[in-house]
Design an enzyme around this catalytic site. Structure first.
Site, PDB file in Angstrom:
ATOM      1  CG  ASN A 214      -2.170  -0.879   0.961  1.00  0.00           C
ATOM      2  OD1 ASN A 214      -2.404  -1.335  -0.146  1.00  0.00           O
ATOM      3  ND2 ASN A 214      -2.945  -1.114   2.002  1.00  0.00           N
ATOM      4  CG  PHE A 255      -1.850   2.513  -8.299  1.00  0.00           C
ATOM      5  CD1 PHE A 255      -2.575   3.033  -7.258  1.00  0.00           C
ATOM      6  CD2 PHE A 255      -2.142   1.234  -8.744  1.00  0.00           C
ATOM      7  CE1 PHE A 255      -3.579   2.303  -6.649  1.00  0.00           C
ATOM      8  CE2 PHE A 255      -3.143   0.484  -8.146  1.00  0.00           C
ATOM      9  CZ  PHE A 255      -3.864   1.027  -7.084  1.00  0.00           C
ATOM     10  CB  CYS A 266      -6.134   0.737   2.328  1.00  0.00           C
ATOM     11  SG  CYS A 266      -7.310  -0.619   2.566  1.00  0.00           S
ATOM     12  NE  ARG A 336     -13.657   3.483   5.606  1.00  0.00           N
ATOM     13  CZ  ARG A 336     -13.507   2.178   5.826  1.00  0.00           C
ATOM     14  NH1 ARG A 336     -13.051   1.749   6.991  1.00  0.00           N
ATOM     15  NH2 ARG A 336     -13.795   1.306   4.874  1.00  0.00           N
TER      16      ARG A 336
END
Length: 442
Positions: A214, A255, A266, A336
């Site tokens: 991550n 990404f 996350c 979130r």
């Protein structure tokens, strides 16, 4: 196999439903009675495409059950998954109180050998803490019962979690127990028919692998956003740069899309937690700090562009801003750490009103912010435009990619779009006579 899964949030519910769908007998446990009652009725606490059908199918087949009875669930299965939340503590480190509470419950109720699996995203060393807590409780009970603690981190993308679970690119398992390795092979056998996806390693390496993955992805995003900000100043087009560097197979296209920052459950939490872990061992993780800092700054970019366009933040008072997209990414209702929240809160602080639309996240927005005079949730993306002073695109939902630009010009007071996801071609916007602000394009 019989499985018990503690936690019916994003990880626990997806894990339970998908493991039941390949034939395992699964019991999901949660302390929230209302959540369990709703699940029994088919009302899910999260929105994930296709999950409701899988839950319904396996409940009807008797392979998936929901309960608040901890003791019964522990007796149900040899394999016990811990999939509860690990929210950030005040210092950014992961709060392990729920993980350790489940470990203690298992230890107090177990009567035979158990494999305790950490599915939650937890810092390196958590397995040792779970091991110690279980041993402590068993000692208090005055008995010796064998058990193993295994690290089996999840790699689920919100919006594609079902596919990620059923067709994983890797299954990371941290254990040095021969017995646990045998059972984990059996558990994941349905996912290994085409080729071997399981990667066994020691527990601490498995725990670090999750955070490393991550943090790496978050760093790629922040790096591209850093370049996008430079491109605006230099007069370059970040989209052309993206294509140029993505063609290098060592970099790839994943990404490296610039935008208005990452969010979700996350990346922000895991980067902070890994940074905190580094601090605890006396290592200065400068790159992790920079990744977080750039992202926080990037979330403010849309508001900065709005303020500059209208002549200053104070000039936004009384303006109505249309927002397309509230969730932190498409195909989820998760808000979130969403960039939309940073934008809306800054607009409200400046006295502006918001008219927002999102395909699935408006109930979540209402839950977070309640009813307020400066927030109106609209039933369609077109309705959100009515009499607004500008349109801001925050989430790259598919239905936003090819809008009716004539309608946008008709409905907005002034034809101006602030595109936080670079969905449109700047040259097309010039032809459409729309003032267009994007991320790293001129």
């Amino acid at each position: 196999m019989k499985l018990s899964i503690f936690g019916t949030g994003y990880v626990g519910l997806v894990t339970g439903a998908c493991l039941a769908d390949v034939g395992h007998n699964v019991v999901c446990i949660d302390v929230d009675q209302t959540k369990i009652d709703n699940l029994k009725k088919g009302v899910l606490p999260i929105w994930e495409s296709g999950l409701d059908a899988i839950v319904e199918r396996n409940v009807n087949a008797g392979r998936l059950q929901f309960t608040t009875n901890v003791a019964t669930a522990i007796q149900h299965a040899e394999i016990q998954f811990i999939a509860v939340g690990t929210p950030p503590d005040e210092d950014g480190s992961a709060d392990l109180q729920y993980v350790l509470s489940v470990a203690e419950s298992i230890a107090r109720n177990m009567q035979s050998y158990k494999i305790i699996i950490n599915k939650s995203t937890v810092p390196v060393g958590t397995a040792d803490k779970v091991q110690a807590r279980v041993e402590q409780v068993l000692a208090e009970r005055g008995g010796k019962i064998a058990f193993d603690v295994v690290s089996n981190p999840e790699f689920l993308k919100e919006g594609a979690a079902i596919s990620d679970f059923l067709k994983p690119d890797r299954i990371i398992i941290g254990t040095q127990s021969i017995e646990a390795r045998k059972r984990m092979n059996e558990l994941y056998e349905p996912f290994n028919r085409n080729h071997e996806r399981i990667i066994f390693m020691d527990v601490k390496s498995a725990e670090l692998t999750k955070y490393a993955a991550n943090a790496m992805l978050a760093t790629k995003i922040s790096f591209m956003n850093e370049l996008a900000n430079m491109a605006e100043i230099l007069g370059a087009d970040i989209e052309e740069v993206r294509k140029g560097i993505g063609a290098d197979p060592r970099i790839g296209y994943h990404f490296i899309y610039p935008g208005c920052g990452y969010g979700g459950s996350c990346f922000p939490k895991d980067v902070q937690a890994l940074e905190r872990t580094a601090a605890q061992i006396g290592y200065n993780a400068e790159l992790l700090k920079a990744t977080e800092s750039v992202n926080n700054r990037q979330k403010a970019r849309l508001f900065e562009k709005l303020a500059k366009h209208f002549g200053g933040a104070n000039k936004l008072s009384g303006k109505t801003i249309a927002i397309w997209g509230l969730s932190f990414k498409p195909n989820t209702d998760d808000m979130r750490e969403a960039p939309s929240r940073t934008l809306m809160e800054a607009l409200w602080q400046s006295g502006a009103k918001v008219q927002a639309f999102d395909p699935v996240a408006m109930d979540e927005c209402q839950r977070i912010y309640g009813r307020r005079a400066d927030l109106t949730l609209m039933g369609t993306k077109e309705a959100a435009l009515r009499h607004a002073d500008a349109l801001v695109i925050v989430t790259e939902w598919q239905q936003f990619r090819a809008p009716d630009f004539d309608l946008i010009k008709t409905e907005l007071k002034t034809p101006v779009i602030f595109d936080g996801r670079n969905l449109y071609n700047p040259e097309r916007m010039v032809r459409e006579c729309i003032t267009y602000y994007s991320m790293g394009r001129n």
